[in-house]
Design a protein around this motif. Structure first.
Motif, short mmCIF file in Angstrom:
data_model
loop_
_atom_site.label_atom_id
_atom_site.label_comp_id
_atom_site.label_asym_id
_atom_site.label_seq_id
_atom_site.Cartn_x
_atom_site.Cartn_y
_atom_site.Cartn_z
N PRO A 24 49.21 -20.32 -39.28
CA PRO A 24 50.09 -21.30 -38.66
C PRO A 24 49.42 -21.94 -37.46
CG PRO A 24 50.77 -19.09 -38.09
CD PRO A 24 49.69 -18.95 -39.11
N SER A 63 47.67 -15.25 -26.54
CA SER A 63 48.31 -14.05 -27.09
C SER A 63 47.65 -12.80 -26.56
CB SER A 63 48.31 -14.05 -28.62
OG SER A 63 47.71 -15.17 -29.15
N LYS A 76 57.19 -3.84 -24.92
CA LYS A 76 56.66 -4.38 -26.16
C LYS A 76 57.09 -5.81 -26.36
CE LYS A 76 55.96 -0.23 -28.84
NZ LYS A 76 56.49 0.63 -29.90
N THR A 77 57.88 -6.30 -25.45
CA THR A 77 58.44 -7.62 -25.60
C THR A 77 57.95 -8.52 -24.47
OG1 THR A 77 60.39 -6.52 -26.43
CG2 THR A 77 60.59 -8.85 -25.96
N VAL A 78 57.54 -9.71 -24.81
CA VAL A 78 57.11 -10.66 -23.80
C VAL A 78 58.33 -11.22 -23.10
CG1 VAL A 78 55.87 -12.79 -23.36
CG2 VAL A 78 55.12 -11.28 -25.18
N LEU A 83 55.16 -14.54 -18.44
CA LEU A 83 54.66 -15.91 -18.51
C LEU A 83 54.44 -16.47 -17.11
CD1 LEU A 83 53.79 -17.46 -20.72
CD2 LEU A 83 55.97 -16.98 -21.68
N LEU A 115 66.62 -23.57 -18.96
CA LEU A 115 65.74 -22.80 -18.09
C LEU A 115 66.20 -22.75 -16.64
CD1 LEU A 115 62.48 -24.15 -19.59
CD2 LEU A 115 63.15 -21.78 -19.61
N LEU B 13 55.15 -22.06 -32.70
CA LEU B 13 54.56 -21.33 -31.58
C LEU B 13 54.73 -19.83 -31.77
CD1 LEU B 13 55.81 -23.55 -28.65
CD2 LEU B 13 53.49 -23.38 -29.49
N LYS B 15 55.11 -18.32 -34.58
CA LYS B 15 54.28 -17.87 -35.71
C LYS B 15 52.84 -17.70 -35.28
CE LYS B 15 56.75 -20.07 -39.27
NZ LYS B 15 56.72 -21.39 -39.91
N ILE B 17 51.65 -16.92 -32.35
CA ILE B 17 51.47 -15.71 -31.56
C ILE B 17 51.63 -14.48 -32.44
CG2 ILE B 17 52.43 -14.36 -29.67
CD1 ILE B 17 52.89 -17.01 -28.26
N LYS B 21 49.05 -11.51 -32.74
CA LYS B 21 49.50 -10.18 -32.30
C LYS B 21 50.76 -9.79 -33.05
CE LYS B 21 46.44 -10.09 -29.16
NZ LYS B 21 45.31 -9.19 -29.37
N GLN B 23 52.21 -7.05 -33.53
CA GLN B 23 53.07 -6.02 -32.97
C GLN B 23 53.81 -6.50 -31.74
OE1 GLN B 23 50.01 -6.35 -32.54
NE2 GLN B 23 49.30 -5.64 -30.56
N LEU B 24 53.45 -7.67 -31.25
CA LEU B 24 54.04 -8.16 -30.01
C LEU B 24 55.33 -8.91 -30.29
CD1 LEU B 24 52.95 -7.99 -27.11
CD2 LEU B 24 52.24 -10.35 -27.35
N ARG B 25 56.32 -8.64 -29.46
CA ARG B 25 57.59 -9.35 -29.65
C ARG B 25 57.81 -10.30 -28.50
NH1 ARG B 25 62.04 -4.94 -30.35
NH2 ARG B 25 63.26 -6.81 -30.76
N LEU B 26 58.24 -11.48 -28.84
CA LEU B 26 58.66 -12.40 -27.79
C LEU B 26 60.12 -12.09 -27.52
CD1 LEU B 26 57.21 -15.87 -28.70
CD2 LEU B 26 56.23 -14.06 -27.36
N ALA B 27 60.46 -12.00 -26.25
CA ALA B 27 61.79 -11.57 -25.88
C ALA B 27 62.82 -12.19 -26.81
CB ALA B 27 62.10 -11.96 -24.45
N ALA B 28 63.37 -11.40 -27.64
CA ALA B 28 64.28 -11.95 -28.62
C ALA B 28 65.18 -10.85 -29.13
CB ALA B 28 63.51 -12.52 -29.78
N ARG B 35 67.69 -16.77 -24.57
CA ARG B 35 66.49 -16.06 -24.15
C ARG B 35 65.33 -16.42 -25.07
NH1 ARG B 35 66.69 -11.27 -21.85
NH2 ARG B 35 65.05 -10.80 -20.39
N GLU B 37 65.01 -18.95 -26.94
CA GLU B 37 64.58 -20.34 -26.79
C GLU B 37 63.80 -20.52 -25.50
OE1 GLU B 37 68.25 -22.31 -27.08
OE2 GLU B 37 68.18 -22.38 -29.26
N ARG B 38 64.26 -19.82 -24.49
CA ARG B 38 63.57 -19.94 -23.22
C ARG B 38 62.09 -19.64 -23.35
NH1 ARG B 38 67.18 -16.66 -18.95
NH2 ARG B 38 68.87 -18.17 -18.77
N ASP B 39 61.80 -18.52 -24.00
CA ASP B 39 60.41 -18.14 -24.06
C ASP B 39 59.62 -19.09 -24.93
OD1 ASP B 39 59.38 -15.72 -22.68
OD2 ASP B 39 61.37 -15.09 -23.26
N VAL B 43 56.17 -20.97 -23.44
CA VAL B 43 54.86 -21.04 -24.07
C VAL B 43 54.50 -22.50 -24.30
CG1 VAL B 43 53.54 -20.47 -26.12
CG2 VAL B 43 55.07 -18.79 -25.15
#
Lengths: 129, 87
Positions: A24, A63, A76-78, A83, A115, B13, B15, B17, B21, B23-28, B35, B37-39, B43
């Protein structure tokens, strides 16, 4: 009866797998639009290709960084804070240029509403905390 | 040029990331849609700023070379400068 069965799936599967493995990425038309909006000059076609390549690398780096920050925080969560720290290190966010100014300047209104809390009449704040 | 498309390709975006990664989660969380959408737009904001920087650098390079258009070498040089800032 064996032969037709064998012949069939080969071309089909190769085409489908190629489609799936392509990673992607941000549509190149969008990158083009944003870049030419900022650059305000004619840009040659090859230069756009370079820009696209840079964006790809940028996302890889991004990333990596985000992972490092979240791991460091033991999550584990960003999250938003990650940011913000990242952008501070990139020197995008500074004392003179706080985050919300950047948001106001660069993002459309619908996103800004999400935001930045806005005070509206009746002593309400959106989004409420 | 004035009406640049301003909406962010959010799922793309994510996808991207995710691709780098997994194993990484975007705050969701399902309940925290805002939340999420914010992140996504943070990005995106970062990406916009990156492109902005790249554009400015490329333009400076082009001016220095007295070129009227951005050529690949200008873009490459700009990218190198920005790499210096870690990108």
């Amino acid at each position: 009866p064996l032969q037709p069965l064998r012949a069939k799936p080969v071309p089909k599967s190769s085409g489908a797998s190629r489609r799936k493995t392509c990673e992607p990425e941000v549509p190149s038309s969008l990158i083009k639009k944003i870049f030419s909006h900022y650059v305000k000059m004619p840009v040659s076609r090859d230069a756009f290709k370079i820009v696209e390549k840079c964006s790809k690398r940028y996302f890889k780096q991004l990333s990596d960084d985000l992972e490092a920050y979240t791991n460091h925080a033991g999550r584990k969560t960003v999250e938003m804070a990650d940011l913000e720290v990242l952008m501070r290190r990139q020197k995008l966010v500074t004392e003179k240029m706080p985050m919300h100014v950047l948001i106001e300047r660069y993002l459309p209104l619908e996103y800004r509403k999400l935001l930045i809390p806005i005070a509206i009449s009746g002593n309400k704040v959106i989004p409420c905390k | 040029r004035r009406n640049m498309r301003r909406t962010a390709p959010r799922s793309t975006l994510r996808k991207i990331i995710k691709n780098h990664k997994p194993q990484l989660r975007l705050a969701a969380d399902v309940d925290l849609l805002v939340r999420k959408e914010r992140d996504g737009c943070r990005v995106h904001l970062n990406f916009l700023l990156f492109l902005h920087r790249l554009a400015e650098e490329a333009r400076t390079n082009a001016f220095e070379n007295k070129s009227k258009i951005i050529k690949p070498e200008h873009a490459v040089a700009a990218a190198k400068v920005i790499k210096h800032f870690k990108y």
